[in-house]
Design a protein around this motif. Structure first.
Motif, PDB file in Angstrom:
ATOM      1  N   ALA A 241       0.848  -1.194   0.000  1.00 23.51           N
ATOM      2  CA  ALA A 241       0.000   0.000   0.000  1.00 23.51           C
ATOM      3  C   ALA A 241       0.883   1.243   0.000  1.00 23.51           C
ATOM      4  N   TRP A 243       1.349   5.560   0.557  1.00 26.44           N
ATOM      5  CA  TRP A 243       0.898   6.766   1.232  1.00 26.44           C
ATOM      6  C   TRP A 243       1.509   7.970   0.519  1.00 26.44           C
ATOM      7  N   TYR A 257       3.946   7.476   7.293  1.00 23.39           N
ATOM      8  CA  TYR A 257       2.795   8.341   7.094  1.00 23.39           C
ATOM      9  C   TYR A 257       3.312   9.663   6.527  1.00 23.39           C
ATOM     10  N   ARG A 268      -4.220   7.496   0.419  1.00 23.85           N
ATOM     11  CA  ARG A 268      -3.877   6.073   0.486  1.00 23.85           C
ATOM     12  C   ARG A 268      -4.186   5.467  -0.876  1.00 23.85           C
ATOM     13  N   ASP A 338      -0.831  -1.105   6.190  1.00 24.56           N
ATOM     14  CA  ASP A 338      -2.053  -0.720   5.488  1.00 24.56           C
ATOM     15  C   ASP A 338      -2.413  -1.781   4.441  1.00 24.56           C
TER      16      ASP A 338
END
Length: 386
Positions: A241, A243, A257, A268, A338
Motif C-alpha cells: 500500500a 501513502w 505516514y 492512500r 495498510d
C-alpha cells in the motif's frame, strides 16, 4: 513465483523495529514527544507552527491506560522525503489501456465492523480493528460457509453505481487528537485503536488493464487482498500500500505516514493483484490464486490477466503527526500494515462492459449513456496527482 515482488527493506529500518518492540507505553510517548522535531525538520515552518497546538491536544488524550504502542515519531515524514513512485510498465502494442471507474461513495453512512469475511469468516472481531465498507451493504451476517456468504452478497444492497454489489473494505484512519465513540468496543479502544474515525473526502475505485495484452472477466465472488495487516511483525512481507499527498502523485511512501504541506491532503493508494490462475476464487493463503504481474507487466506462466483494481482514498487529517491507521495491537499502527480487501460481485453484464472498455483503450463508467462512445483514455502523471 510469488504474488508480490519483494521490496527491499533497509537495515536501518529493520534495526528500528527491533528497538520498537521493547518500548512500553510511557517510553513510546517520550519517543514521540522528544523525536518530533527531528522528523519534522524538513516539513517547513507551517508544519512546525501547527505542531504546538496538536501537542497540547495530545497531552490529555488518549487517557492513561489506553495509549496504543504507536505510531511513533519515526513513522512520519514530510512528503518531500518520499521516494519516487514506481510507475506502471510501458504498455506494449497489445496492451489493454483503458480505465473503468465505479462510484461507490465514501461510506458516508458509516458502515463499519471489526470482522474480516476473507481472512477470518464467521469470527467475531476477527480483524481486531475497524473496517470501512463501500459497495455491498450486507456485511454483518457472515459465517465460515463460503457458499452462504456468497448468497448473502448476491442479494445485498449496494452503494455502487450500475448495480455493482462488490464489496470493498479497508482499515479506518483515525484522528488521534480526540477520542472516538468506540473507545470501549472491540476493534476500537479495547484493541488499542483510539481516536475519532475519519471519513474519506473522496474514494476513487477504478479498474485498469494489462501492459502486455487484453484482460478477461473476473469470476464472480473472486476474493482479492492487497497489502498485509501483519507486515510490521513480518519484516515487510507483502507490504505494497502507498501513502502520499494530493499534488504529489509522483512520489509515495510504503513505510511512513506522509506529512503534507498546507492545502494538501493525505492519500492512500491500493493496487490489487490482477493475474488469476483461472480456477479458484480463493485459496488457502488468500493470495496464491491471484498474483501481481511481473516487472514487464505480463502475467506469470499459468496465470491470466483480469481487470486491475485500484482504490484511491483521500483524507483531511489533523495537522502534524496526529493520525493513524487501525491495525492488530502488536502491529503498533505501523503505516506499512495498510491493506485493503475486495470481493467481486459485479453483474456479469457490467463486468463484460469493464473488459470491453479496458481492451478498447477507453475511459468509461456505469453511468455512460447507452450507445455512447466513451473517449480514449490516455494515462499520464496528471491522472494520478489526485
Amino acid at each position: 513465483m510469488t504474488d508480490e515482488r519483494p521490496r527491499p527493506r533497509s537495515p536501518r529500518r529493520l534495526r528500528r523495529r527491533g528497538r520498537r518492540r521493547v518500548l512500553g507505553g510511557a517510553a513510546a510517548l517520550l519517543l514521540v514527544s522528544g523525536g518530533l522535531a527531528a522528523v519534522l525538520a524538513d516539513a517547513g515552518p507551517s508544519t512546525e507552527g501547527r505542531l504546538a497546538s496538536s501537542e497540547a491536544d495530545r497531552s490529555s488524550w488518549p487517557p492513561e491506560g489506553r495509549r496504543p504502542g504507536g505510531p511513533f515519531a519515526e513513522d512520519f515524514a514530510p512528503i518531500g522525503q518520499a521516494p519516487p513512485r514506481e510507475g506502471d510498465p510501458e504498455p506494449g502494442p497489445d496492451a489493454s489501456t483503458g480505465r473503468f471507474t465505479v462510484d461507490c461513495g465514501v461510506n458516508e453512512n458509516g458502515l463499519r465492523n471489526s470482522e474480516n469475511v476473507i481472512v477470518a469468516p464467521g469470527v467475531p472481531n476477527g480483524a481486531q480493528h475497524t473496517h470501512d465498507y463501500v459497495g455491498n451493504q450486507d456485511v454483518d451476517r457472515f459465517t465460515d460457509d463460503v457458499g452462504v456468504n456468497n448468497a448473502i452478497l448476491a442479494r445485498g444492497e449496494t452503494t455502487c453505481a450500475g448495480g455493482d454489489r462488490s464489496m470493498h473494505y479497508w482499515p479506518v484512519l483515525r484522528d488521534t487528537t480526540v477520542p472516538g465513540d468506540d473507545a470501549d468496543r472491540p476493534g476500537g479502544g479495547l484493541d488499542g485503536n483510539v481516536g475519532r474515525i475519519l471519513t474519506p473526502s473522496s474514494v476513487t475505485i477504478e479498474f485498469l488493464g494489462n501492459a502486455r495484452g487484453p484482460v478477461v472477466a473476473m469470476p464472480e465472488f473472486l476474493q482479492i487482498i492487497t497489502g498485509n495487516a501483519r507486515a510490521a511483525t513480518q519484516e515487510g512481507e507483502n507490504a505494497n500500500a502507498r501513502w502520499t499527498c494530493t499534488g504529489f502523485g509522483d512520489r509515495a511512501f510504503t513505510d511512513r505516514y506522509p506529512l503534507c504541506p498546507e492545502g494538501s491532503d493525505v492519500v492512500r493508494v491500493f493496487d490489487f493483484p490482477s493475474c488469476w490462475d483461472g480456477e479458484g476464487v480463493e485459496s488457502a493463503d488468500n493470495r496464491s490464486h491471484i498474483v501481481f504481474p511481473e516487472e514487464d507487466g505480463g502475467c506469470p506462466d499459468g496465470f491470466t490477466a483480469v481487470p486491475r483494481l485500484r482504490q484511491t482514498l483521500v483524507y483531511e487529517v489533523p495537522d502534524g503527526p496526529n493520525f493513524a491507521v487501525d491495525g492488530f495491537p502488536e502491529e503498533r499502527h505501523d503505516p506499512i500494515t495498510d491493506h485493503s480487501d475486495h470481493i467481486n460481485v459485479m453483474p456479469r453484464e457490467l463486468m463484460a462492459d469493464v473488459v470491453d472498455c479496458l481492451n478498447g483503450g477507453l475511459d468509461c463508467s456505469p453511468s455512460s449513456s447507452p450507445g455512447a462512445v466513451p473517449r480514449p483514455y490516455a494515462p499520464t502523471w496528471e491522472n494520478e496527482r489526485w
